[in-house]
Design a protein around this motif. Structure first.
Motif, PDB file in Angstrom:
ATOM      1  N   PHE A 104       0.855  -1.186   0.000  1.00  0.00           N
ATOM      2  CA  PHE A 104       0.000   0.000   0.000  1.00  0.00           C
ATOM      3  C   PHE A 104       0.890   1.235   0.000  1.00  0.00           C
ATOM      4  O   PHE A 104       2.113   1.126   0.157  1.00  0.00           O
ATOM      5  N   SER A 105       0.276   2.397  -0.224  1.00  0.00           N
ATOM      6  CA  SER A 105       1.058   3.624  -0.160  1.00  0.00           C
ATOM      7  C   SER A 105       0.672   4.377   1.106  1.00  0.00           C
ATOM      8  O   SER A 105      -0.456   4.286   1.576  1.00  0.00           O
ATOM      9  N   ILE A 118       5.962   3.552  -0.858  1.00  0.00           N
ATOM     10  CA  ILE A 118       5.334   2.231  -0.938  1.00  0.00           C
ATOM     11  C   ILE A 118       5.738   1.403   0.285  1.00  0.00           C
ATOM     12  O   ILE A 118       6.912   1.356   0.652  1.00  0.00           O
ATOM     13  N   TYR A 119       4.751   0.744   0.874  1.00  0.00           N
ATOM     14  CA  TYR A 119       4.950  -0.086   2.063  1.00  0.00           C
ATOM     15  C   TYR A 119       4.465  -1.504   1.774  1.00  0.00           C
ATOM     16  O   TYR A 119       3.652  -1.716   0.872  1.00  0.00           O
ATOM     17  N   GLY A 131      12.241   4.160  -1.820  1.00  0.00           N
ATOM     18  CA  GLY A 131      13.088   5.248  -1.342  1.00  0.00           C
ATOM     19  C   GLY A 131      13.427   6.175  -2.491  1.00  0.00           C
ATOM     20  O   GLY A 131      12.914   6.023  -3.600  1.00  0.00           O
ATOM     21  N   GLY A 132      14.282   7.134  -2.217  1.00  0.00           N
ATOM     22  CA  GLY A 132      14.687   8.060  -3.264  1.00  0.00           C
ATOM     23  C   GLY A 132      13.668   9.161  -3.466  1.00  0.00           C
ATOM     24  O   GLY A 132      12.699   9.279  -2.711  1.00  0.00           O
ATOM     25  N   ALA A 133      13.915   9.955  -4.522  1.00  0.00           N
ATOM     26  CA  ALA A 133      13.090  11.138  -4.753  1.00  0.00           C
ATOM     27  C   ALA A 133      11.732  10.743  -5.311  1.00  0.00           C
ATOM     28  O   ALA A 133      11.541   9.654  -5.840  1.00  0.00           O
ATOM     29  N   GLY A 134      10.786  11.680  -5.177  1.00  0.00           N
ATOM     30  CA  GLY A 134       9.483  11.522  -5.828  1.00  0.00           C
ATOM     31  C   GLY A 134       8.455  10.817  -4.974  1.00  0.00           C
ATOM     32  O   GLY A 134       8.778   9.928  -4.190  1.00  0.00           O
ATOM     33  N   GLU A 135       7.213  11.285  -5.134  1.00  0.00           N
ATOM     34  CA  GLU A 135       6.097  10.628  -4.446  1.00  0.00           C
ATOM     35  C   GLU A 135       5.756   9.338  -5.185  1.00  0.00           C
ATOM     36  O   GLU A 135       5.833   9.272  -6.404  1.00  0.00           O
ATOM     37  N   LYS A 136       5.402   8.335  -4.432  1.00  0.00           N
ATOM     38  CA  LYS A 136       5.045   7.051  -5.050  1.00  0.00           C
ATOM     39  C   LYS A 136       3.658   6.640  -4.590  1.00  0.00           C
ATOM     40  O   LYS A 136       3.338   6.755  -3.413  1.00  0.00           O
ATOM     41  N   ASN A 137       2.874   6.146  -5.537  1.00  0.00           N
ATOM     42  CA  ASN A 137       1.497   5.756  -5.232  1.00  0.00           C
ATOM     43  C   ASN A 137       1.124   4.468  -5.944  1.00  0.00           C
ATOM     44  O   ASN A 137       1.827   4.018  -6.842  1.00  0.00           O
TER      45      ASN A 137
END
Lengths: 439, 286
Positions: free
Chosen positions: A399-400, A409-410, A424-430
């Motif tokens: 899930f996010s 992200i988890y 990890g790293g840059a940027g939003e993740k969904n």
């Protein structure tokens, strides 16, 4: 006199029969198993069996990957191996060279050993799993690959460990697709289930949404605004080709592959902007309308048998999860808790649906049985938790969440334990989507 | 007629017509005395086994004929195996895993989508490439270093006869706690404590992950163990294996880790105690 004699004999006979009999009766002790015990397993640092000195890094990394895999699975208690073998060279990697007593002392029931050698860019890994109590070999494999595939080989052996012990494969070789935002665009990325090897797979230079894996793991369907309209595309991962498969006026969103891979359920708005669920035949591009209601219907997910879909509908006022039996077109409401429930995903075992529900000012992940019973909350207000999706074995959920400050992200176990950020790293993740088992 | 005859047949009367009956009575008396003597003399070694101890609160002694139906429910199940005379074969080697590397895997990942196009080939290792830890090491190891596993073989025949006899002997009703010569309540309590100690040591050694319990058919395992006076396990054999390899292995591992068990109580007169242990996996609620 005769009678008393008979009684005497009878008495003697009874004595003879009962006494030895009772002496033989055996005592049984009942022991009920303890709940949810984890198998204590030791994964000491792998040995460099070659001559290249930098192999130690690779060997250490591989052991770490296996430790993390086993820990994450929730079935193992990974023991601190450093407490025992400060000098990994002193304990062998094979049945007759392992110093068993040191593993018995720390209570290991299983032991993983590895010998790694690197020759130029070629890597050879001999990995073994032992029953550390009976001191027997369970499985042993020799892998050949490139040095940069060390992680992959480690994941493969993690899978081998789980297969040997539990009789089924686990998620250690699976991947997760997701949306990643960067500089005004959103592209589809994929990474290993543990967050490694993240890479962007689309170059649409626009907003890309809702990745969905084909059941064979070779294609990803997604929506992109690259031509201005939210159209549906399919990316072939092997060839790298991208193909537009649905370009209807209005929206072409929230794709979900049928279990046989022949159809994609998606949301279209063909009439007056009212969104309905359709099934698109991937080969012929024929459309079949599945829902028909003046309210909006979106976000389909297939039952593993392919005979039903669950989706979100506002037909009861607020968005709730509904189920549609495809044969009888019978619709049934599944969720009644909460005023805004969305993003359903049907479990691979078929008995549960995971979804995101609004609660207070935020979203949390919930799981409910498909018959509407056993409603369970998995996240508890650690940020905003959305877009849940099952792993192919149904044991885990991705899930996010923005609990760390931005959307990442988890993954967690299906009972909500072991929540862990993997991206990890840059940027939003969904919007993560867990791949099927990849061969 | 009968009364005078009886009177005359009395050994003190010494009258002639009663002589055959007297002989018969003497013979009968001799037989009864012999039987009684035999029973009394024959019993001491087994009399201690005749003592039954009531279970403590957290230990279920299933074999105990406690008032009601002795071992009724489970007796059906266990004697199902014993009546047929088929004590399941114990698995001395729990894993069919190889001593040597069993297969080789070629791993090659593509650049852009590593996992997706692995032409992973697995092939059996050619027999002419022997591994250092091949056969000899294992053969020696399993017999000498695995008392639990190896001992299983030794006791299996004994266990088999025992259970058979138990099957025919049937629940022995009326043999209550603290049988004849049992030393009464104190011994009773000591033995209850002993069973409690056994329970705790074995329970604490038993590791059973959920991936085992959630499998179909993981019902129960019955293992018969022989405990030496000092607590050492002389042998363990499956009276009823589950057929689930992981479950069977977990049980044998628990026993091996629990070995040595607490020493037998002092007033236990046998050289060893044989006891059945029923391991019952509990499933996590879904």
């Amino acid at each position: 006199m005769k009678r008393s004699a008979l009684i005497c004999i009878l008495f003697a006979a009874i004595m003879l029969i009962t006494l030895p009999g009772s002496a033989l009766a055996k005592v049984y002790l009942d022991i009920l198993s303890p709940f949810a015990t984890r198998l204590p397993i030791a994964v000491p640092a792998f040995k460099n069996t070659g001559s290249q000195p930098d192999t130690e890094n690779i060997a250490a990394k591989m052991a770490t990957v296996i430790r993390q895999d086993l820990d994450l699975s929730g079935f193992f208690r990974v023991l601190d191996a450093s407490a025992v073998s400060s000098d990994p060279a002193s304990s062998g990697t094979t049945l007759d060279t392992i110093k068993w007593d040191s593993w018995t002392i720390i209570g290991a029931e299983a032991l993983v050993t590895g010998g790694i050698s690197v020759n130029g860019s070629e890597l050879v890994a001999e990995l073994r799993l032992f029953d550390a109590v009976q001191r027997q070999s369970i499985v042993g494999k020799r892998y050949f690959g490139r040095a940069e595939d060390a992680r992959l080989i480690a994941h493969k052996f993690s899978n081998e460990i789980f297969k040997s012990l539990a009789g089924e494969q686990s998620v250690f070789e699976t991947r997760i697709a997701f949306e990643k935002r960067s500089q005004g665009t959103k592209e589809i990325s994929i990474m290993d289930f543990d967050g490694a090897h993240a890479e962007t797979i689309t170059e649409m230079n626009s907003i890309c949404l809702s990745p969905a894996w084909s059941p064979d793991g070779k294609k990803i369907a997604f929506t992109s605004y690259t031509d201005g309209n939210p159209d549906l595309y399919i990316k072939d991962l092997a060839s790298g080709k991208t193909e537009r498969v649905s370009h209807k006026k209005g929206i072409n969103i929230t794709p979900a592959w049928s279990p046989d891979g022949r159809r994609i359920a998606l949301t279209l708005s063909l009439k007056n902007g009212n969104s309905e669920i359709y099934a698109l035949d991937v080969a012929t591009r024929d459309l079949e309308r599945l829902t028909d209601d003046p309210a909006n219907d979106v976000s389909p997910t297939w039952s593993p048998a392919g005979d039903a879909i669950a989706f979100v509908s506002s037909r009861s006022g607020s968005p709730q999860i509904f189920m549609l039996e495809l044969a009888g077109k019978k619709v049934r409401r599944i969720t009644f808790e909460g005023s805004y429930n969305t993003s359903p995903d049907w479990s691979p075992k078929g008995n549960k649906i995971v979804y995101a529900g609004q609660q207070g000012g935020t979203f949390n992940i919930f799981v409910i049985n498909t018959d509407g019973t056993l409603f369970q909350q998995l996240t508890h207000n650690q940020g905003r938790n959305e877009d849940p999706a099952w792993s192919p074995d149904g044991r885990y959920i991705t899930f996010s969440s923005n609990r760390s400050g931005k959307n990442e992200i988890y993954i967690m176990r299906s009972d909500g334990t072991g929540q862990k950020k993997i991206s990890g790293g840059a940027g939003e993740k969904n919007n993560p989507a867990w791949s099927p088992f990849l061969k | 007629m009968t009364a005078p005859q009886l009177l005359t047949s009395s050994p003190f009367s010494g009258s002639h017509p009663a002589e055959p009956q007297l002989k018969w009575m003497v013979v009968l008396s001799g037989v009864v005395h012999l039987v009684a003597f035999g029973v009394i003399m024959g019993l001491p070694p087994s009399s201690s086994r005749n003592i039954f101890y009531s279970p403590t609160y957290s230990v279920d002694l299933v074999g105990l004929p406690s008032g009601g139906a002795p071992f009724a429910g489970s007796a059906g199940k266990t004697s199902g195996t014993s009546a047929a005379g088929e004590v399941k074969k114990q698995h001395v080697k729990l894993w069919k895993g190889p001593a040597a590397i069993e297969s080789q895997v070629k791993v090659q990942a593509g650049r852009s989508h590593p996992v997706l196009d692995i032409p992973a080939k697995e092939k059996k290792l050619a027999p002419q490439r022997p591994e250092p830890e091949a056969a000899e090491g294992r053969a020696a190891g399993s017999a000498e270093e695995n008392p639990v596993a190896a001992g299983a073989e030794k006791t299996s025949s004994e266990a088999q006869t025992e259970t058979r006899e138990q099957g025919t002997g049937g629940g022995v009703p009326g043999a209550g706690p603290g049988g004849p010569g049992g030393g009464g309540a104190a011994a009773n309590l000591r033995f209850s404590r002993y069973y409690q100690a056994l329970y705790e040591k074995i329970y604490q050694s038993w590791i059973l992950p959920d991936y085992v319990t959630e499998k179909e058919g993981s019902r129960e395992v019955i293992v018969v163990i022989k405990i030496q006076r000092d607590g050492k396990i002389l042998g363990a054999s499956f009276e009823k294996a589950s057929g689930n390899r992981q479950l069977d292995a977990s049980v044998m591992n628990a026993l091996k880790k629990a070995d040595p068990l607490p020493p037998l109580p002092d007033d236990f007169r046998e050289n060893y105690l044989e006891i059945g242990i029923r391991f019952i996996p509990q499933q996590k609620a879904q």
